[in-house]
Enzyme design. Structure first.
Site, PDB file in Angstrom:
ATOM      1  N   ASP A  36       0.738  -1.300   0.051  1.00 13.86           N
ATOM      2  CA  ASP A  36      -0.319  -0.005  -0.591  1.00 13.86           C
ATOM      3  C   ASP A  36       1.039   1.212  -0.256  1.00 13.86           C
ATOM      4  O   ASP A  36       1.684   0.995  -0.016  1.00 13.86           O
ATOM      5  CB  ASP A  36      -0.626   0.054   1.304  1.00 13.86           C
ATOM      6  CG  ASP A  36      -0.382  -0.704   2.543  1.00 13.86           C
ATOM      7  OD1 ASP A  36      -0.659  -0.664   3.102  1.00 13.86           O
ATOM      8  OD2 ASP A  36       0.552  -0.180   2.574  1.00 13.86           O
ATOM      9  N   LYS A  58      -3.680   3.514  -2.329  1.00 11.91           N
ATOM     10  CA  LYS A  58      -4.921   4.974  -2.677  1.00 11.91           C
ATOM     11  C   LYS A  58      -5.759   4.287  -4.258  1.00 11.91           C
ATOM     12  O   LYS A  58      -5.012   4.037  -5.436  1.00 11.91           O
ATOM     13  CB  LYS A  58      -4.427   6.339  -3.186  1.00 11.91           C
ATOM     14  CG  LYS A  58      -4.383   6.992  -2.341  1.00 11.91           C
ATOM     15  CD  LYS A  58      -3.763   8.461  -2.399  1.00 11.91           C
ATOM     16  CE  LYS A  58      -4.462   9.102  -1.010  1.00 11.91           C
ATOM     17  NZ  LYS A  58      -3.173  10.405  -0.894  1.00 11.91           N
ATOM     18  N   MET A 181      -0.624   9.510  12.629  1.00 10.53           N
ATOM     19  CA  MET A 181      -1.901  10.071  11.499  1.00 10.53           C
ATOM     20  C   MET A 181      -2.320  11.146  12.225  1.00 10.53           C
ATOM     21  O   MET A 181      -3.756  11.464  12.334  1.00 10.53           O
ATOM     22  CB  MET A 181      -2.529   8.691  11.943  1.00 10.53           C
ATOM     23  CG  MET A 181      -2.364   7.723  10.892  1.00 10.53           C
ATOM     24  SD  MET A 181      -3.853   6.656  11.221  1.00 10.53           S
ATOM     25  CE  MET A 181      -3.212   5.993  12.922  1.00 10.53           C
TER      26      MET A 181
HETATM   27  N1  SAH Z   1       2.543   0.830  10.692  1.00  8.82           N
HETATM   28  C1  SAH Z   1       3.017   2.543  10.216  1.00  8.82           C
HETATM   29  C2  SAH Z   1       2.202   2.803  10.436  1.00  8.82           C
HETATM   30  C3  SAH Z   1       0.514   3.656  10.044  1.00  8.82           C
HETATM   31  S1  SAH Z   1       0.145   4.736  10.301  1.00  8.82           S
HETATM   32  C4  SAH Z   1       4.732   2.074  11.040  1.00  8.82           C
HETATM   33  O1  SAH Z   1       4.552   1.681  12.053  1.00  8.82           O
HETATM   34  O2  SAH Z   1       5.142   3.566  10.888  1.00  8.82           O
HETATM   35  C5  SAH Z   1       0.215   6.086   9.074  1.00  8.82           C
HETATM   36  C6  SAH Z   1       1.285   7.115   9.994  1.00  8.82           C
HETATM   37  O3  SAH Z   1       2.496   6.546  10.141  1.00  8.82           O
HETATM   38  C7  SAH Z   1       1.139   8.478   8.887  1.00  8.82           C
HETATM   39  O4  SAH Z   1      -0.150   9.475   9.366  1.00  8.82           O
HETATM   40  C8  SAH Z   1       2.542   8.796  10.046  1.00  8.82           C
HETATM   41  O5  SAH Z   1       2.027   9.386  11.068  1.00  8.82           O
HETATM   42  C9  SAH Z   1       3.198   8.118  10.329  1.00  8.82           C
HETATM   43  N2  SAH Z   1       3.968   7.523   9.138  1.00  8.82           N
HETATM   44  C10 SAH Z   1       4.334   6.883   8.598  1.00  8.82           C
HETATM   45  N3  SAH Z   1       5.429   7.096   7.183  1.00  8.82           N
HETATM   46  C11 SAH Z   1       6.460   8.116   8.449  1.00  8.82           C
HETATM   47  C12 SAH Z   1       7.579   8.605   7.548  1.00  8.82           C
HETATM   48  N4  SAH Z   1       8.454   8.136   6.918  1.00  8.82           N
HETATM   49  N5  SAH Z   1       7.241   9.692   8.373  1.00  8.82           N
HETATM   50  C13 SAH Z   1       6.751  10.041   9.173  1.00  8.82           C
HETATM   51  N6  SAH Z   1       5.647   9.488   9.938  1.00  8.82           N
HETATM   52  C14 SAH Z   1       5.263   8.204   9.115  1.00  8.82           C
END
Ligand code: SAH
Length: 533
Positions: A36, A58, A181
């Protein structure tokens, strides 16, 4: 047993090198990959040919595939593999699959369907993005806890699952709060914490696109983080980090300080030669655009080389003027040996001759073929290799006048070295071993567009032919090159640039790839003041 397993694999936060070894191995072995939005698309490039890659991020412009739909796709695809007699399905998820990744729901769906699964944890963005911003989520004496919280929940709703009073208390003691998020609710999150007793002066940091070259960081306080984010147009995806550890960035920032961070640099070498150069530039923080101005193919006529290969013993000297020349020579030698016209298919065919290399890279490639060259000049040009050959000849008791020299090389190449050898009385045979071919027109059009749009900081040239071929490929778009800084590997390449009416931003002092890298680093040394810190 069906022999089907679904692996819920954490892709890491963005930097492709933050994938685990286990994740990388499973990706390479996968028959189907379901991925995704936040799982780096570059990782999907690692799958084996013929594997199916299914994007469930998306859909269209904004609507997402629902979680139920994703669960159904995973189960259905696993069953499909079952029918095919077994296989591996990788469900690749951004960060860690079980940290706000809904991996738990997918695992439950698999468990309910009786399909075997395993979980491969990933580096979660809530830890990695701060780390790349120079912020440790815990720190002795400052933060003795870190709490991961979803910022997605509407903070105004009455029956909140989030205990704001508890979070505010933790923050008041220096604990770190890490919201995922949360960008849409940033203002409300900050407000809630302050209303519940967290000091308005508590440091708060935002890290957007953490661990990627697009990383942006803002350090503020609970009081002004929301207005400043709005003023700077700071959006998702970002981690919101609250707590005094955020102040450590001032001293610990490192990612943006790498010498080429934020620079987009074009590498014009051939695909086969570019990777080491590109890797060095990427390691220093650059975004690399590979635009191979040269591809290699067989020469129009192998006649002269084949004739030379059939009587290699007759040559006093073999002179290699490029890495490609070495590869093409040995490739042809092996082919000719198959027809029985030469006795050996490898380095033994050269046993009777002295061997010269134009520079260290060519020498290294010769060594990979088992040949230690007798002459390698200190400066990497035709004139210097001539001197090196003359000295080595003296040393080995070879009379250059009357000596037979073979130069296997590109179909079109500089004449300086053969001319010098001939002036010294040598009998020189030039044997085309390969020829260069130009890049595709549509790729050149795209490069011209990016140059004009100011998206490219620098273009590197590692030989005169990269200059000639790029200028030819760009055609009328050639002037777009003026929008970037042009870096040259040495004086001959620089001259080619000037002959083409272009300015040289800097020339490597040592005419090698490491020399060129050093020159780029020097040119971009002073830049990149971090944002907001
Ligand atoms: N499973 C993922 C999180 C998914 S929820 C993890 O463990 O990282 C999605 C959220 O993750 C985004 O809204 C943001 O807050 C954060 N996120 C994911 N990748 C990111 C990145 N490269 N930099 C900053 N925030 C990130």
């Amino acid at each position: 047993m069906s022999g089907v397993c679904v692996y819920l694999v954490g892709a890491g936060p963005g930097d492709v090198e933050l994938l685990t070894l286990r994740g990388a191995r499973l990706l390479e072995q996968a028959d189907i990959v379901v991925y995704d939005y936040l799982a780096n698309a570059a990782l999907v490039g690692r799958v084996k040919p013929g594997a199916e890659a299914i994007y469930v991020g998306k859909k269209g412009f904004s609507a997402h595939v629902t979680q139920d739909e994703i669960n159904a796709i995973i189960v259905e695809k696993a069953r499909e593999l079952e029918k095919r007699g077994g296989g591996t399905l990788v469900r690749l998820k951004g960060g860690d699959p079980f940290v706000f990744g809904r991996g738990g729901e997918e695992a439950l769906a698999l468990a309910a369907a009786g399909i075997a699964f395993e979980v491969v944890p990933g580096v979660t963005s809530g830890i990695a993005a701060p780390a790349y911003a120079g912020i440790p989520v815990t720190h002795r004496g400052i933060a003795s806890s870190v709490t991961f919280i979803t910022g997605h929940e509407d903070p105004t709703k009455n029956a909140s699952a989030i205990d704001w009073a508890a979070l505010a208390r933790l923050a008041g003691k220096g604990g770190t709060l890490c919201f995922y998020m949360g960008m849409r609710n940033l203002e409300l999150i900050a407000e809630r914490l302050v209303q519940n007793g967290a000091p308005a002066s508590t440091p708060a940091a935002l890290v957007r696109w953490g661990t990627t070259n697009a990383q942006q960081v803002l350090v503020a306080t609970l009081n002004d983080v929301a207005p400043r984010a709005r003023a700077e147009g700071f959006g998702a995806p970002a981690i919101i980090l609250v707590g005094p550890v955020a102040s450590l960035r001032e001293r610990l920032a490192w990612f943006e300080n790498r010498p080429l961070f934020g620079r987009t640099i074009v590498v014009t070498r051939s695909r086969s030669q570019a990777s080491a150069f590109s890797a060095q530039l990427r390691g220093l923080g650059a975004d690399v655009v590979e635009f191979p101005t040269i591809a290699f193919s067989e020469p129009d006529d192998f006649g002269p080389l084949d004739a030379a290969l059939a009587q290699l013993d007759a040559y006093d000297w073999l002179v290699f003027t490029s890495v490609n020349g070495v590869d093409a020579f040995f490739a042809r030698l092996a082919q000719v040996a198959e027809t029985g016209r030469t006795r050996f298919a490898d380095a033994r065919a050269l046993a009777g001759s002295r061997v010269a290399a134009i520079g260290p890279a060519t020498a290294e490639r010769l060594q990979a073929h088992g040949i230690v060259p007798d002459a390698v000049p200190a400066a990497y040009r035709g004139e210097a290799v001539f001197e090196a050959i003359r000295e080595a000849s003296d040393r080995c008791g070879i009379e250059l006048a009357g000596a037979r020299v073979l130069i296997p090389r590109a179909q079109v190449a500089r004449e300086a070295l053969p001319a010098l050898l001939q002036q010294a009385g040598a009998q020189v045979d030039i044997a085309p071993a390969y020829k260069t071919v130009a890049p595709a027109a549509d790729a050149a059009g795209e490069l011209a567009r990016r140059l004009k749009a100011g998206e490219i900081d620098a273009v590197t040239f590692t030989s005169s032919s990269t200059v000639r071929n790029l200028v030819a490929a760009l055609g009328d778009g050639k002037d777009a090159l003026r929008a970037a800084r042009l870096f040259s590997i040495g004086p001959i390449t620089s001259k080619s640039l000037r002959d083409a009416g272009l300015d040289v931003a800097a020339e490597a002092t040592e005419y090698t790839i490491p020399g060129l890298v050093e020159t780029l680093v020097g040119a971009y040394r002073y830049h990149n003041r971090e944002q907001g810190a």
